[in-house]
Scaffold this active site. Sequence first.
Site, PDB file in Angstrom:
ATOM      1  N   ASP A  46     -23.799  35.674  40.010  1.00  0.00           N
ATOM      2  CA  ASP A  46     -23.162  36.631  39.143  1.00  0.00           C
ATOM      3  C   ASP A  46     -24.423  36.621  38.147  1.00  0.00           C
ATOM      4  O   ASP A  46     -24.501  37.687  37.292  1.00  0.00           O
ATOM      5  CB  ASP A  46     -22.014  36.361  38.826  1.00  0.00           C
ATOM      6  CG  ASP A  46     -22.050  34.998  37.578  1.00  0.00           C
ATOM      7  OD1 ASP A  46     -22.938  34.220  37.726  1.00  0.00           O
ATOM      8  OD2 ASP A  46     -20.909  34.619  37.124  1.00  0.00           O
ATOM      9  N   SER A  47     -25.568  35.786  38.216  1.00  0.00           N
ATOM     10  CA  SER A  47     -26.865  36.058  37.455  1.00  0.00           C
ATOM     11  C   SER A  47     -27.376  37.479  37.737  1.00  0.00           C
ATOM     12  O   SER A  47     -28.346  37.993  37.139  1.00  0.00           O
ATOM     13  CB  SER A  47     -27.832  34.991  38.052  1.00  0.00           C
ATOM     14  OG  SER A  47     -28.115  34.794  39.436  1.00  0.00           O
ATOM     15  N   ASP A  85     -20.700  34.555  44.588  1.00  0.00           N
ATOM     16  CA  ASP A  85     -20.358  33.976  43.344  1.00  0.00           C
ATOM     17  C   ASP A  85     -19.084  34.732  42.537  1.00  0.00           C
ATOM     18  O   ASP A  85     -19.125  35.941  42.562  1.00  0.00           O
ATOM     19  CB  ASP A  85     -21.304  34.045  42.646  1.00  0.00           C
ATOM     20  CG  ASP A  85     -21.416  32.935  41.207  1.00  0.00           C
ATOM     21  OD1 ASP A  85     -20.493  32.397  41.241  1.00  0.00           O
ATOM     22  OD2 ASP A  85     -22.394  33.073  40.163  1.00  0.00           O
ATOM     23  N   LYS A 115     -18.106  30.520  45.277  1.00  0.00           N
ATOM     24  CA  LYS A 115     -18.522  29.647  44.245  1.00  0.00           C
ATOM     25  C   LYS A 115     -17.770  29.900  43.006  1.00  0.00           C
ATOM     26  O   LYS A 115     -17.340  31.335  42.718  1.00  0.00           O
ATOM     27  CB  LYS A 115     -19.973  29.537  43.744  1.00  0.00           C
ATOM     28  CG  LYS A 115     -19.929  28.706  42.543  1.00  0.00           C
ATOM     29  CD  LYS A 115     -21.560  28.451  42.267  1.00  0.00           C
ATOM     30  CE  LYS A 115     -22.158  29.580  41.513  1.00  0.00           C
ATOM     31  NZ  LYS A 115     -21.512  29.621  39.966  1.00  0.00           N
ATOM     32  N   GLU A 117     -16.933  28.827  38.575  1.00  0.00           N
ATOM     33  CA  GLU A 117     -17.082  27.581  37.651  1.00  0.00           C
ATOM     34  C   GLU A 117     -15.911  27.337  36.931  1.00  0.00           C
ATOM     35  O   GLU A 117     -14.888  27.742  36.926  1.00  0.00           O
ATOM     36  CB  GLU A 117     -17.771  28.694  36.496  1.00  0.00           C
ATOM     37  CG  GLU A 117     -19.294  29.395  36.799  1.00  0.00           C
ATOM     38  CD  GLU A 117     -20.001  30.115  35.691  1.00  0.00           C
ATOM     39  OE1 GLU A 117     -19.304  30.121  34.538  1.00  0.00           O
ATOM     40  OE2 GLU A 117     -20.892  30.768  35.953  1.00  0.00           O
ATOM     41  N   GLU A 184     -25.322  22.047  36.576  1.00  0.00           N
ATOM     42  CA  GLU A 184     -26.301  23.013  35.751  1.00  0.00           C
ATOM     43  C   GLU A 184     -26.348  22.337  34.281  1.00  0.00           C
ATOM     44  O   GLU A 184     -25.263  22.204  33.519  1.00  0.00           O
ATOM     45  CB  GLU A 184     -25.763  24.288  35.931  1.00  0.00           C
ATOM     46  CG  GLU A 184     -26.486  25.376  34.891  1.00  0.00           C
ATOM     47  CD  GLU A 184     -26.645  26.813  34.903  1.00  0.00           C
ATOM     48  OE1 GLU A 184     -25.642  27.367  35.811  1.00  0.00           O
ATOM     49  OE2 GLU A 184     -27.038  27.424  34.352  1.00  0.00           O
TER      50      GLU A 184
HETATM   51  O1  KIV Z   1     -25.106  32.841  38.941  1.00  0.00           O
HETATM   52  C1  KIV Z   1     -26.149  32.218  39.636  1.00  0.00           C
HETATM   53  O2  KIV Z   1     -27.002  32.808  39.992  1.00  0.00           O
HETATM   54  C2  KIV Z   1     -25.541  30.896  39.863  1.00  0.00           C
HETATM   55  C3  KIV Z   1     -26.669  29.969  40.601  1.00  0.00           C
HETATM   56  C4  KIV Z   1     -28.011  29.849  39.889  1.00  0.00           C
HETATM   57  C5  KIV Z   1     -26.069  28.706  40.746  1.00  0.00           C
HETATM   58  O3  KIV Z   1     -24.588  30.539  39.196  1.00  0.00           O
END
Ligand code: KIV
Length: 266
Positions: A46-47, A85, A115, A117, A184
Amino acid sequence: MAERVTIQDLLRKKQQLQKISMITAYDFPFAQMADEAGVDAIIVGDSLAIVVQGHDTTLPVSMDQMVYHTEMVTRASKRAMIIADMPFLSYQVSNEDAISNAGRFIKEAGAHAVKLEGGGEVAPTVEILTRTGIPVMAHIGLTPQSILCMGGYKVQGRTEEAAKKLVEDAKRLESAGAFSIILEGIPADLARQITAALGIPSIGIGGGPHCDGQVLVMHDVLGLFDRFVPKFIKKYANLKADAVDAIRKYREDVESGNFPGSEHSF
Ligand code: KIV
């Protein structure tokens, strides 16, 4: 064609003390490059809200946007495992939401895992997704979706109490069925302790050298993002500068009449 990396391959790598490599990608050409470079896993993070969409945090990106990008990545990759994510509020509201949103990544976008959080509080969600047949990677420590509560991107687990909680969170997430866990922004010694306490592989980002694997954001690795550069990043190229230079040369050629030449004309 090399076979697709599976969650069992990642587990085997941990057991055989081989490091796991992972990087983010958000579209076809970048995913193809990551795949050709031989990484074990690609995460559609989600980055993308920050490095692709230009937001200040990861909070605004939507489920539809994440599915759209994940689909491009799965189409490009032949070997790496693709992890999608789950964006902010796609799994926190209810189990039903979590299952149907995670299911969209698998059914519509072709991802191999998701993934999410959070610590022990998301263990029931991890359990229900895993029971549904969706592999889940957990993510603890500096969790960017909690930026407003954390008061900024700050290293977590620095006090004895906070460190103890992170160890307990990691164990609960493993018991709930997570196949791997991102660590992280935590001290290297704490990451070493968590890694040793778990049977599943830990993947560090700002978690030091003792994790079972590492992940970085593609745009940081390639030097495409310079709005902020955390200490844990290693830049392997300077593509933004190279691209600006190339585009400037193109503009100068157009303005001076050097391009197109007869070799580019019909
Ligand atoms: O959002 C993201 O890119 C991430 C990874 C860097 C683990 O959570």
